[in-house]
Write an enzyme that holds these catalytic residues in place. Structure first.
Site, mmCIF file in Angstrom:
data_model
loop_
_atom_site.group_PDB
_atom_site.id
_atom_site.type_symbol
_atom_site.label_atom_id
_atom_site.label_comp_id
_atom_site.label_asym_id
_atom_site.label_seq_id
_atom_site.Cartn_x
_atom_site.Cartn_y
_atom_site.Cartn_z
ATOM 1 N N CYS A 169 0.841 -1.193 0.000
ATOM 2 C CA CYS A 169 0.000 0.000 0.000
ATOM 3 C C CYS A 169 0.880 1.248 0.000
ATOM 4 O O CYS A 169 1.986 1.242 0.535
ATOM 5 C CB CYS A 169 -0.921 0.004 1.222
ATOM 6 S SG CYS A 169 -2.073 1.408 1.253
ATOM 7 N N CYS B 215 -6.381 -0.014 6.820
ATOM 8 C CA CYS B 215 -6.072 0.612 5.521
ATOM 9 C C CYS B 215 -7.178 1.600 5.114
ATOM 10 O O CYS B 215 -8.357 1.245 5.045
ATOM 11 C CB CYS B 215 -5.918 -0.468 4.458
ATOM 12 S SG CYS B 215 -5.496 0.185 2.827
ATOM 13 N N ARG C 98 2.941 4.826 6.423
ATOM 14 C CA ARG C 98 3.343 4.125 7.641
ATOM 15 C C ARG C 98 3.804 2.693 7.384
ATOM 16 O O ARG C 98 4.151 1.972 8.317
ATOM 17 C CB ARG C 98 2.173 4.123 8.640
ATOM 18 C CG ARG C 98 1.756 5.523 9.068
ATOM 19 C CD ARG C 98 0.373 5.512 9.677
ATOM 20 N NE ARG C 98 -0.655 5.108 8.709
ATOM 21 C CZ ARG C 98 -1.948 4.993 9.002
ATOM 22 N NH1 ARG C 98 -2.367 5.239 10.230
ATOM 23 N NH2 ARG C 98 -2.817 4.639 8.079
ATOM 24 N N HIS D 77 -2.361 -3.820 5.013
ATOM 25 C CA HIS D 77 -2.170 -3.449 6.422
ATOM 26 C C HIS D 77 -3.522 -3.170 7.063
ATOM 27 O O HIS D 77 -4.433 -2.665 6.412
ATOM 28 C CB HIS D 77 -1.236 -2.227 6.553
ATOM 29 C CG HIS D 77 -1.789 -0.975 5.943
ATOM 30 N ND1 HIS D 77 -2.394 0.008 6.685
ATOM 31 C CD2 HIS D 77 -1.868 -0.565 4.660
ATOM 32 C CE1 HIS D 77 -2.801 0.977 5.880
ATOM 33 N NE2 HIS D 77 -2.502 0.652 4.643
ATOM 34 N N ASP E 72 0.468 3.748 1.707
ATOM 35 C CA ASP E 72 0.427 4.337 3.055
ATOM 36 C C ASP E 72 1.838 4.619 3.590
ATOM 37 O O ASP E 72 2.704 3.741 3.578
ATOM 38 C CB ASP E 72 -0.297 3.359 3.999
ATOM 39 C CG ASP E 72 -0.685 4.028 5.310
ATOM 40 O OD1 ASP E 72 -1.891 4.094 5.592
ATOM 41 O OD2 ASP E 72 0.225 4.478 6.044
HETATM 42 CO CO CO Z 1 -3.495 1.315 3.007
#
Ligand code: CO
Length: 210
Positions: free
Chosen positions: A42, A101, A46, A98, A44
């Protein structure tokens, strides 16, 4: 200080530190890359691919998009996959989602998000395929995290549907496909799905003349 200035300063410090540890660090890295793993994760911020698996530069080939999707019309993902499998000959392909998400969460909602609607519809399709599993009394968080896991499984299966993977499985002994989910709250990766080379898939997706 503006964010981007900080990034450039950090870069100078990082490069200097690497060179102080090994004067030839960048010369060696620049010569070639032989990663054994393709990571599809992803976007993302993090879930930094290299960091969470302790990989050094040169060790993992990376593709990231919103909610780690493997979409058959995505020329970007397919190019990465073909290069990783056919040229780099990676041993493992990991689809890593994750918990929590945002993309998955949004796909369970009904907000019009412009272009993103078209991307997230792929996750709505995963939900529809597994709708009965959501029938129980689940909290919002449980619903999201269940769909996160199902989505990872579906995307790994999507990899196996590509001619790229089917061809590799027919003529070589790899790659091994994995579905993992990362926990934002504990930093731990959970294995949720696995397709070793040669795993049977639904016959409707099999190409016989590769
Ligand atoms: Co995500």
């Amino acid at each position: 200080m503006e964010s981007f200035i900080k990034l450039l300063l950090n870069n100078k410090l990082w490069a200097a530190e690497k060179v102080s540890q090994n004067p030839n660090y960048f010369q060696n890295l620049a010569k070639t890359q032989t990663p054994e793993t393709l990571w599809i994760g992803c976007s993302d911020s993090r879930v930094p691919a290299n960091e969470v698996i302790g990989a050094q530069p040169g060790e993992v080939f990376v593709h990231r998009n919103v909610a780690n999707l493997v979409v058959h019309t995505d020329i970007n993902m397919l190019s990465v996959l073909q290069f990783a499998v056919e040229e780099l000959k990676v041993k493992d392909v990991i689809v890593c989602g994750h918990y929590g998400c945002g993309g998955v969460k949004a796909s369970l909602g009904h907000k019009h998000l412009g272009i993103l609607n078209k991307w997230l519809r792929n996750i709505k399709d995963v939900y529809r395929l597994h709708e009965v599993e959501f029938a129980g009394n689940l909290t919002e968080e449980q619903r999201v995290n269940k769909l996160v896991e199902l989505n990872v499984k579906e995307q790994v299966t999507n990899l196996a549907k590509t001619s790229i993977i089917q061809k590799a499985w027919k003529y070589t002994d790899g790659p091994h496909l994995h579905g993992w989910v990362y926990g934002l709250e504990d930093g731990i990766l959970k294995q949720v799905f696995d397709m070793p080379p040669g795993t049977a898939i639904d016959p409707i997706y099999v190409y016989e003349d590769l």
